[in-house]
Design a protein around this motif. Structure first.
Motif, mmCIF file in Angstrom:
data_model
loop_
_atom_site.group_PDB
_atom_site.id
_atom_site.type_symbol
_atom_site.label_atom_id
_atom_site.label_comp_id
_atom_site.label_asym_id
_atom_site.label_seq_id
_atom_site.Cartn_x
_atom_site.Cartn_y
_atom_site.Cartn_z
ATOM 1 N N ALA A 6 0.746 -1.116 -0.011
ATOM 2 C CA ALA A 6 0.076 0.267 0.013
ATOM 3 C C ALA A 6 0.989 1.190 0.148
ATOM 4 N N TYR A 7 0.764 2.054 -1.140
ATOM 5 C CA TYR A 7 1.709 3.192 -1.189
ATOM 6 C C TYR A 7 0.575 4.406 -1.189
ATOM 7 N N ASP A 8 0.920 5.523 -0.477
ATOM 8 C CA ASP A 8 0.144 6.675 -0.720
ATOM 9 C C ASP A 8 0.545 7.499 -1.937
ATOM 10 N N ALA A 9 -0.463 7.904 -2.537
ATOM 11 C CA ALA A 9 -0.210 8.654 -3.806
ATOM 12 C C ALA A 9 -0.116 10.134 -3.608
ATOM 13 N N GLY A 10 -0.545 10.588 -2.370
ATOM 14 C CA GLY A 10 -0.869 11.751 -1.872
ATOM 15 C C GLY A 10 -2.129 12.297 -2.241
ATOM 16 N N ALA A 11 -2.278 13.395 -2.644
ATOM 17 C CA ALA A 11 -3.723 14.076 -2.664
ATOM 18 C C ALA A 11 -4.494 13.563 -3.873
ATOM 19 N N PHE A 12 -3.854 13.222 -4.933
ATOM 20 C CA PHE A 12 -4.450 12.762 -6.215
ATOM 21 C C PHE A 12 -3.818 11.396 -6.531
ATOM 22 N N PRO A 13 -5.017 10.684 -7.311
ATOM 23 C CA PRO A 13 -4.649 9.254 -7.756
ATOM 24 C C PRO A 13 -3.463 9.202 -8.416
ATOM 25 N N GLY A 14 -2.911 8.097 -8.627
ATOM 26 C CA GLY A 14 -1.871 7.691 -9.653
ATOM 27 C C GLY A 14 -0.339 8.050 -9.045
ATOM 28 N N GLY A 15 0.098 7.135 -7.899
ATOM 29 C CA GLY A 15 1.127 7.019 -7.300
ATOM 30 C C GLY A 15 2.241 6.087 -7.986
ATOM 31 N N MET A 16 2.790 5.498 -6.903
ATOM 32 C CA MET A 16 4.189 4.868 -7.727
ATOM 33 C C MET A 16 3.725 3.314 -7.474
ATOM 34 N N ILE A 17 2.510 3.145 -7.099
ATOM 35 C CA ILE A 17 2.357 1.458 -6.674
ATOM 36 C C ILE A 17 2.450 0.691 -7.836
ATOM 37 N N GLY A 18 2.252 1.036 -9.075
ATOM 38 C CA GLY A 18 2.537 0.008 -10.194
ATOM 39 C C GLY A 18 3.939 -0.409 -10.196
ATOM 40 N N PRO A 19 5.083 0.394 -10.237
ATOM 41 C CA PRO A 19 6.249 -0.232 -10.236
ATOM 42 C C PRO A 19 6.663 -0.762 -9.234
ATOM 43 N N GLY A 20 6.170 -0.411 -8.023
ATOM 44 C CA GLY A 20 6.490 -1.076 -6.837
ATOM 45 C C GLY A 20 6.131 -2.519 -6.737
ATOM 46 N N CYS A 21 4.712 -2.880 -7.490
ATOM 47 C CA CYS A 21 4.341 -4.200 -7.623
ATOM 48 C C CYS A 21 5.214 -4.757 -8.828
ATOM 49 N N MET A 22 5.689 -4.304 -9.581
ATOM 50 C CA MET A 22 6.332 -4.973 -10.697
ATOM 51 C C MET A 22 7.675 -4.989 -9.950
ATOM 52 N N CYS A 23 8.427 -4.620 -9.118
ATOM 53 C CA CYS A 23 9.769 -4.529 -8.534
ATOM 54 C C CYS A 23 10.003 -5.346 -7.396
ATOM 55 N N VAL A 24 8.657 -5.667 -6.691
ATOM 56 C CA VAL A 24 8.969 -6.365 -5.293
ATOM 57 C C VAL A 24 9.704 -7.614 -5.591
ATOM 58 N N PHE A 25 9.561 -8.331 -6.533
ATOM 59 C CA PHE A 25 10.093 -9.646 -6.631
ATOM 60 C C PHE A 25 11.035 -9.771 -7.938
ATOM 61 N N SER A 26 11.578 -8.644 -8.557
ATOM 62 C CA SER A 26 12.018 -8.523 -9.714
ATOM 63 C C SER A 26 13.175 -9.159 -9.816
ATOM 64 N N CYS A 27 14.249 -9.104 -8.658
ATOM 65 C CA CYS A 27 15.244 -9.750 -8.572
ATOM 66 C C CYS A 27 15.425 -11.169 -8.375
ATOM 67 N N TYR A 28 14.463 -11.986 -8.487
ATOM 68 C CA TYR A 28 14.441 -13.452 -8.178
ATOM 69 C C TYR A 28 13.484 -14.292 -9.165
ATOM 70 N N GLU A 29 13.859 -15.587 -9.293
ATOM 71 C CA GLU A 29 13.107 -16.329 -9.917
ATOM 72 C C GLU A 29 12.128 -17.169 -9.129
ATOM 73 N N ILE A 30 10.960 -16.748 -8.969
ATOM 74 C CA ILE A 30 9.782 -17.352 -8.076
ATOM 75 C C ILE A 30 8.982 -17.869 -8.737
ATOM 76 N N PRO A 31 8.830 -19.258 -8.875
ATOM 77 C CA PRO A 31 7.657 -19.622 -9.886
ATOM 78 C C PRO A 31 6.343 -19.406 -9.652
ATOM 79 N N ASN A 32 5.995 -19.311 -8.307
ATOM 80 C CA ASN A 32 4.566 -18.972 -7.860
ATOM 81 C C ASN A 32 4.558 -17.747 -6.890
ATOM 82 N N ALA A 33 4.014 -16.910 -7.393
ATOM 83 C CA ALA A 33 3.950 -15.503 -6.782
ATOM 84 C C ALA A 33 2.767 -14.862 -7.185
ATOM 85 N N ARG A 34 2.284 -13.909 -6.112
ATOM 86 C CA ARG A 34 0.994 -13.165 -5.925
ATOM 87 C C ARG A 34 1.260 -11.727 -5.212
ATOM 88 N N VAL A 35 0.939 -10.716 -6.043
ATOM 89 C CA VAL A 35 1.273 -9.439 -5.648
ATOM 90 C C VAL A 35 -0.086 -8.771 -5.674
#
Ligand code: FES
Ligand code: FES
Lengths: 754, 183
Positions: A331-360
């Protein structure tokens, strides 16, 4: 100490360290930054800002301000077009124009302390400030909320009554502070967790931090009598500034020229406009150029910080340290208007590893803070703090060396990320191997209260659009026109690629950043893209020039162009040869000028990985953390100008150190920032950090002719997790909340004592 | 409006007179009245050092000095340290060591470095970090700045005239080096 694993032997220019082309201007104070622009008759604009974190605006009375001698114009939200929920693509992502407009000058409601409410232009800045005090605004204060989890709770104060949750395309039916829910999933997550030998789950929090560029936002606008608007501004992207301004004023882009000035740092925070269209409106009203400069507190309170975040991660692994399952809630705050940085956060959380089963699952959350903006690898640092800290814990629990655990699971060519894409050739494993082989990692760390930590980080590095042109001069030099504003020496890293392509010296290319009428469309300086994409454009300019020069050589040699060979800047045929310079001198007799041009839009990210090693010492009495030694290892693909590659790695690491140890927005219970100045918002000084060692790894990017990957953002991702791991070794405390400031760490250390 | 105040001082060796309001800072006077825009404003409250100039040889945040306070004083700004088309050795070292990225902090760092090396020609790394801790840089992580200061100390003690703005060419190696094209 800097070293590189690459082999640049086949290049003449790439990999060398020429003095930057704009260097003399910048060390003599002659370079023209936004605030150095001087126009005849200019007046000064200032902005009135909300004292409340959340309030309804009942009325604004500007009559007294307008009467103050020296005041030339006053503007409020009512002067600007009322924009509907129109979505515009501004290059690095889509923006709702109604939100953009309401952010830069409040309509009806203020949503954070520091939210702009009205603007004044006057003959000098002091008069403008006095006039602000004469504007009467009647507010009806509302309850506010700043912490992301509080904002998500049922019954939390609602920021917008027309925002509903969009969950993977499905819209909810009642208003909420959660504009977006993202969900990614692959494999059989629950089954994999059930079968795992070890499962750990932890929660992490991070505070909002600011990009902290030393130059405040500044813009000068001249709305000419012919209706043409010219803006001199400090921006990461002149074309996106042009488009935003035109949209906010509802005028055609052809009526706006943006002249990019030298820019005193951006890090993602100088992409959205704040002052440009306000200065323009004031200029239209008073018929004079209007210059607006923010104070430092306005920068903190009125421009984009990065999200505060709550992240929960669960990892499952086998006894031998094979990751089998991962789950993340962000959960990332976007501040006062929609459209914060949550998208890249979700894409990057496991981006360093090969994890065959994952949910974000990720949530974009509204809160009474300035609208968040990109900050160097936006969203990735918060996610990596969680995932990398857990890798450290997992390594400890399994009794495996933390580099070894990472090597066993490292993302490589063919690894599929949870959000879909599969990596091409990437250099993560090479950074881990270089870390393992480094003198730093192998050296002993002695002494009490000391610890060593390691962590890795990933950022996409984007492509996007760039244009460039090269004019061959009769003396054999080339003037290079580009559209990428130069924040950190990119004139030179781009010029070097053209020089390499033509076989001439870096100093024989003269790069110039043009305004929006002087060069083709070019996206922002951001996303670590300039040396990659604008460099690619420069390379293609070089190919275009080479082709034309080959034709000219054929005319001189009186042969078929196909018979002309071009090697290292020499044009040869039938035993005759001409240097680039000699041939350039003959352009007048062979058909006139040669102009090379290119416009590129490379697809897909170039994928930057890095690994950081840090040694710390923690004062047992005060919990102050001292960084003893720090090494950044990163895959640059190819380091065009190694000094500036190292500089990016060092600068990113030190911003990450600040994020880890000190920096934070401190709010009172009314949602008001308590520390909007550099003294209390504590960025690292020269005294807070050691030399930052760098090891450049070069695994060439297959999608770039010279192998460039981009380097700017990746180095901010790993530091907080690496430092937390080192602090654990030093104290036995696992810090899971940023910043790990002395009071917070001291309390945790005290709680641990028997 | 209150009457302006007449001030006489010396800037970069030249006598200068100006009129200013009592409330104007030296930074404002330098930038907006006298067009010395090399001193930069980062915070306007003494926390970033981007506005550093030398006041009678000592480094000051010019945003914290009032214009009227410099009556009779000698001021050196970034514009005043290169001479006769040659960069000052500190400027040259900042370029060669890539000690700047965006460059907004650079004039302030160079002025603080000059003040440091004028009084302490051979500072330790810690002394450099301590003396420069009033100058913030958000881009470089300081590493290359510290190295540039160390190299400046070496260049200056290698026979270049020190202690003023009269520095001519640094050593032969540097002087022979091709100057970059200014934009
Ligand atoms: S502007 Fe003077 S110290 Fe920052
Ligand atoms: S180079 Fe940008 S702030 Fe120092």
């Amino acid at each position: 100490m800097a070293s590189s694993t690459g082999d640049n032997k086949k290049y003449k220019v790439i990999g060398t360290r020429p003095i930057r082309h704009d260097g003399a201007d910048k060390v003599t104070g002659r370079a023209i930054y936004g605030s150095d622009v001087r126009l005849n008759g200019a007046v000064h604009g200032k902005i009135l800002r909300s004292p409340h974190a959340h309030a309804q605006i009942k009325s604004i009375d500007t009559s007294a301000a307008e009467k103050l001698p020296g005041v030339c114009a006053v503007a409020t939200g009512a002067d600007f077009p009322d924009l509907k929920d129109k979505i515009a693509n501004l290059g690095e992502g889509a923006v709702n124009l109604a939100h953009l407009s309401a952010n830069v000058l409040a309509h009806r409601k203020v949503l954070y302390k520091g939210h702009a409410v009205a603007a004044v232009a006057a003959t000098n800045p002091h008069v403008a400030e006095e006039a602000l005090k004469l504007i009467k605004v009647e507010y009806e204060p509302l309850e506010s909320v700043t912490w992301v989890l509080d904002a998500m709770r049922a019954g939390a104060p609602l920021l917008h009554d027309n925002v509903v949750t969009n969950s993977m395309g499905k819209k909810a039916d009642k208003p909420s502070n959660v504009p977006t829910h993202i969900h990614f999933e692959m494999g059989k997550v629950d089954e994999a967790f059930a079968k795992a030998d070890i499962v750990i789950e932890r929660e992490y929090k991070t505070a909002s931090v600011h990009q902290g560029y030393i130059e405040p936002h500044v813009a000068t606008a001249l709305w000419n009598e012919d209706g043409h608007l010219t803006l001199w501004t400090s921006t990461q992207g002149s074309f996106t500034a042009r488009q935003q301004t035109a949209e906010l004023l509802q005028i055609p882009i052809s009526r706006v020229t943006v002249v990019p000035c030298e820019i005193g740092g951006g890090f993602g925070g100088k992409i959205a406009v704040y002052l440009e269209h306000v200065a323009a409106m004031l200029s239209r009203k008073c018929g004079r150029p209007v210059k607006m400069t923010m104070n430092r507190d306005e920068v903190f309170e009125g421009t984009g910080p990065t999200p505060g975040s709550f992240v929960r991660v669960k990892l499952g692994a086998t006894k031998t340290g094979q990751l089998v399952a991962g789950e993340a809630y962000l959960a990332y705050d976007a501040g006062a208007f929609p459209g914060g940085m949550i998208g890249p956060g979700c894409m990057c959380v496991f981006s360093c590893y090969e994890i065959p089963n994952a949910r974000v699952d990720g949530y974009d959350v509204l809160a009474n803070k300035p609208k968040t903006q990109a900050y160097r690898a936006p969203g990735a640092t918060q996610a990596a703090f969680a995932c990398e800290s857990m890798m450290d814990e997992l390594a400890e629990k399994l009794g495996i060396d933390p580099i070894e655990l990472r090597l066993r699971n490292a993302a490589k060519e063919g690894t599929r990320r949870v959000d879909g894409p599969t990596y091409p050739r990437v250099g993560f494993i090479e950074t881990l191997q270089a870390a393992k082989a480094s003198e730093h990692w192998k050296s002993p760390l002695k002494g009490p209260h000391r610890g060593r930590g390691i962590a890795s980080g990933y950022w996409f590095n984007i492509g996007l659009k760039s244009s460039a042109a090269g004019n061959v001069n009769p003396d054999g030099t080339v003037s290079l026109i580009e559209g990428s504003t130069d924040i950190g020496g990119t004139r030179t890293s781009v010029a070097m690629q053209l020089a390499e392509t033509l076989g001439i010296a870096a100093e024989e290319v003269m790069p110039r950043v043009a305004d929006t009428d002087g060069v083709g469309y070019t996206d922002v300086t951001g996303g670590s893209r300039v040396t990659f994409a604008t460099g690619l454009a420069a390379y293609e300019v070089g190919l275009d020039i080479r082709r034309q020069m080959t034709e000219r050589a054929a005319l001189v040699f009186k042969c078929d162009p196909a018979a002309v060979e071009c090697v290292d800047g020499m044009y040869k045929a039938n035993g005759k040869s001409l240097t680039f310079r000699e041939l350039a001198g003959k352009l007048g007799q062979t058909g006139g000028p040669v102009v090379g041009r290119a416009a590129v839009d490379p697809e897909g990210p170039s994928n930057g990985f890095g690994t950081h090693i840090v040694d710390v010492e923690v004062d047992p009495e005060t919990a102050k953390v001292t960084i003893l030694r720090y090494t950044v290892i990163q895959d640059a693909g190819r380091a065009i100008h190694p000094s500036y590659v190292e500089g990016q790695m060092q600068g990113g690491a030190v911003q990450g150190i600040g994020w880890a140890l000190n920096e934070e927005y401190v709010f009172d219970d009314q949602g008001r920032m308590q520390n909007p100045n550099y003294l209390d918002y504590r960025m690292p000084t020269a005294l807070d950090v050691p030399m930052i060692e760098t090891i450049i790894v070069e695994v060439p990017n297959p999608a770039h002719p010279y192998g460039v990957r981009g380097v700017g953002e990746t180095p901010i991702v790993a530091p907080p997790a690496a430092i937390a791991a080192a602090i654990y070794k030093a104290t036995g405390v696992r810090a899971r909340e940023l910043p790990i400031s002395p009071p917070r760490l001291w309390a945790a250390m005290a709680a641990k004592k028997p | 409006m209150a009457k302006k105040i007449h001030v006489t001082s010396t800037i970069n060796g030249e006598p200068i007179e100006f009129l200013c309001d009592a409330r104007q800072s030296l930074l404002e006077v330098l930038r907006d009245t006298l067009d010395f825009t090399g001193a930069k404003e980062g915070c306007n409250n003494g926390n970033c050092g981007a506005c550093t100039v030398l006041l009678d040889g000592l480094p000051v945040d010019s945003c914290l000095v009032l214009g009227v306070e410099v009556e009779g004083a000698k001021i050196t700004t970034i514009e005043g340290i290169a001479r006769e088309a040659h960069l000052h050795p500190i400027q040259q070292c900042f370029l060669e060591d890539a000690a700047l990225q965006c460059g907004i902090c650079t004039p302030g760092f160079i002025m603080s470095t000059k003040a440091l090396l004028d009084s302490n020609p051979n500072p330790s790394e810690h002394e450099i970090r301590f003396q420069l801790s009033g100058n913030l840089c958000r881009c470089t992580g300081y590493d290359k700045i510290i190295r540039a200061v160390q190299d400046s100390a070496k260049a200056l003690s290698a026979g270049v005239e020190r202690g003023g703005t009269k520095a001519t060419q640094p050593d032969g190696r540097r002087a022979a080096k091709k100057q970059p094209q200014a934009r």
